[in-house]
Design an enzyme around this catalytic site. Sequence first.
Site, PDB file in Angstrom:
ATOM      1  N   CYS A   1     -17.914 -10.056   5.341  1.00 44.53           N
ATOM      2  CA  CYS A   1     -19.040 -10.930   5.027  1.00 44.53           C
ATOM      3  C   CYS A   1     -19.028 -11.378   3.573  1.00 44.53           C
ATOM      4  CB  CYS A   1     -20.357 -10.213   5.296  1.00 44.53           C
ATOM      5  SG  CYS A   1     -20.524  -9.788   7.020  1.00 44.53           S
TER       6      CYS A   1
ATOM      7  N   GLN B   1       0.818  -1.217   0.000  1.00 48.01           N
ATOM      8  CA  GLN B   1       0.000   0.000   0.000  1.00 48.01           C
ATOM      9  C   GLN B   1       0.854   1.271   0.000  1.00 48.01           C
ATOM     10  OE1 GLN B   1      -3.359   0.390  -0.201  1.00 48.01           O
ATOM     11  NE2 GLN B   1      -3.724  -1.815  -0.316  1.00 48.01           N
TER      12      GLN B   1
ATOM     13  N   HIS C   1      -0.383  -3.918  -9.216  1.00 48.09           N
ATOM     14  CA  HIS C   1      -1.779  -3.548  -9.488  1.00 48.09           C
ATOM     15  C   HIS C   1      -2.380  -2.558  -8.486  1.00 48.09           C
ATOM     16  CE1 HIS C   1      -4.292  -6.002  -6.616  1.00 48.09           C
ATOM     17  NE2 HIS C   1      -3.192  -6.726  -6.544  1.00 48.09           N
TER      18      HIS C   1
HETATM   19  C1  LIG Z   1      -3.099  -6.072  -2.023  1.00 47.62           C
HETATM   20  C2  LIG Z   1      -2.176  -6.355  -0.897  1.00 47.62           C
HETATM   21  C3  LIG Z   1      -1.398  -7.521  -0.863  1.00 47.62           C
HETATM   22  C4  LIG Z   1      -1.535  -8.589  -1.915  1.00 47.62           C
HETATM   23  O1  LIG Z   1      -0.932  -8.227  -3.122  1.00 47.62           O
HETATM   24  P1  LIG Z   1      -1.272  -9.099  -4.427  1.00 47.62           P
HETATM   25  O2  LIG Z   1      -0.385  -8.536  -5.478  1.00 47.62           O
HETATM   26  O3  LIG Z   1      -2.716  -8.875  -4.708  1.00 47.62           O
HETATM   27  O4  LIG Z   1      -0.952 -10.511  -4.093  1.00 47.62           O
HETATM   28  C5  LIG Z   1      -0.548  -7.718   0.189  1.00 47.62           C
HETATM   29  N1  LIG Z   1      -0.429  -6.801   1.166  1.00 47.62           N
HETATM   30  C6  LIG Z   1      -1.141  -5.655   1.162  1.00 47.62           C
HETATM   31  C7  LIG Z   1      -0.956  -4.676   2.267  1.00 47.62           C
HETATM   32  C8  LIG Z   1      -2.038  -5.394   0.145  1.00 47.62           C
HETATM   33  O5  LIG Z   1      -2.754  -4.279   0.156  1.00 47.62           O
END
Ligand SMILES: *Cc1c(COP(=O)(O)O)cnc(C)c1O
Length: 408
Positions: free
Chosen positions: A341, A196, A218
């Site tokens: 949920c 993040q 992504h």
């Molecule tokens: C989205 C997310 C992941 C997972 O990443 P992916 O590329 O979807 O496997 C891991 N940690 C955090 C904090 C995320 O927000």
Amino acid sequence: MTLGKDQNSTMNYINGKPFVYADNAATTKISDEVFEAMLPYLKEKYGNASSIYSIGREAKIAVEHARATAAKAFNAQPQEIYFTSGGSEADNWAIKGCAHQLAKKGKKHVITTVFEHHAVLHTMDTLTKEGFDVTFLPVGKDGIVNPADVKAAIRSDTALVTIMYANNEIGTIQPIAEIGAICKEAGVLFHTDAVQAAGNVEIDVVAQNIDMLSMSAHKIHGPKGVGLLYCRKGVILPNYIDGGQQERGKRAGTENVAGIVGLAKALELATQNIEKKVAVITPMRDKLIDTLLKIDRTRLNGDRTRRLCGNVNVSVEGVEGESLLLMLDMNGIAASSGSACTSGSLDPSHVLLALGLKHEVAHGSLRLSLSDMTTPDEVDYICEKLPPIIERLRSMSPLWERICREGN
Ligand SMILES: *Cc1c(COP(=O)(O)O)cnc(C)c1O
């Protein structure tokens, strides 16, 4: 489905109806620049990066160029970057790999927090089953980990500390440099899930003493299914996938060249001018927070300022998160709730419970996550739609009736 744009505003429309995407913490729209950068590697430059003819060599050069770009974004060295299938894989690899490695030296203790992403928490379940001792540090009511707790939890048999850089639900940014310094002093490896944070916060793995870091394309307008693990030179990282010599023999499999190129482009764009991006997004976030907090019996989850510029997480008493999401969806607004949920469980979010929220309050939580593609018009639209939706849901809610009667 036709996406359109209104000439006079910055709203998006699907089949003539407003559409506002406010779930950027879940995933983001790929940017045009990233898409354009990837296209040649899906079409004409489709060669295998291990092959010696020119379209293979071009692919190889693109992967190594991407590695250098990605390294630069974190002040790392290219040989410290391993491309993965995403953030989850990077988390699994870093944590399990290092834990298994250090267990050979009798270090079978791992420190993490209660509010990590499931990619980390469920990895801890696996380690626990394997006989590791895991300490789950609490987080404060403000959603921030106390570095003193990290220091106090480190033991002589501690192998690894893993603490997320910024939380995916409440957006709180952790004191990573302080934690890094504590781990360095204690001689304990430090991993951070920066999925993040990357592109939203300045990250310097050297200055912040980060040994390992996970990120994912992504979440920053890159493609899905590609991420990276930074692993500091000198840290022994076991192989993750055996096979060919890709990723220096540690993660075999023909490279996802287009994905890797897309990741690097997304990271380059996202880290180019973080300060400016934060300055643009923060007022939109604050407008949403102010609008929501003006409503009776709402609370902001997570520290007001030490949070990602695009994260809004508010609990709304007397409504259920799912109903709120459905009503928002009917109005073309894509958001997320603090309860799980939808994923088949009735448990409210572990993150919100970790902050000390009561179950019923955690159930009525809403996360709106913005990006640099969010526009003020979209924020105005949410601010216009949200209060009457909440009023309407409350008017139908027996829970809200009880809250009003009891007034506590
Ligand atoms: C989205 C997310 C992941 C997972 O990443 P992916 O590329 O979807 O496997 C891991 N940690 C955090 C904090 C995320 O927000």
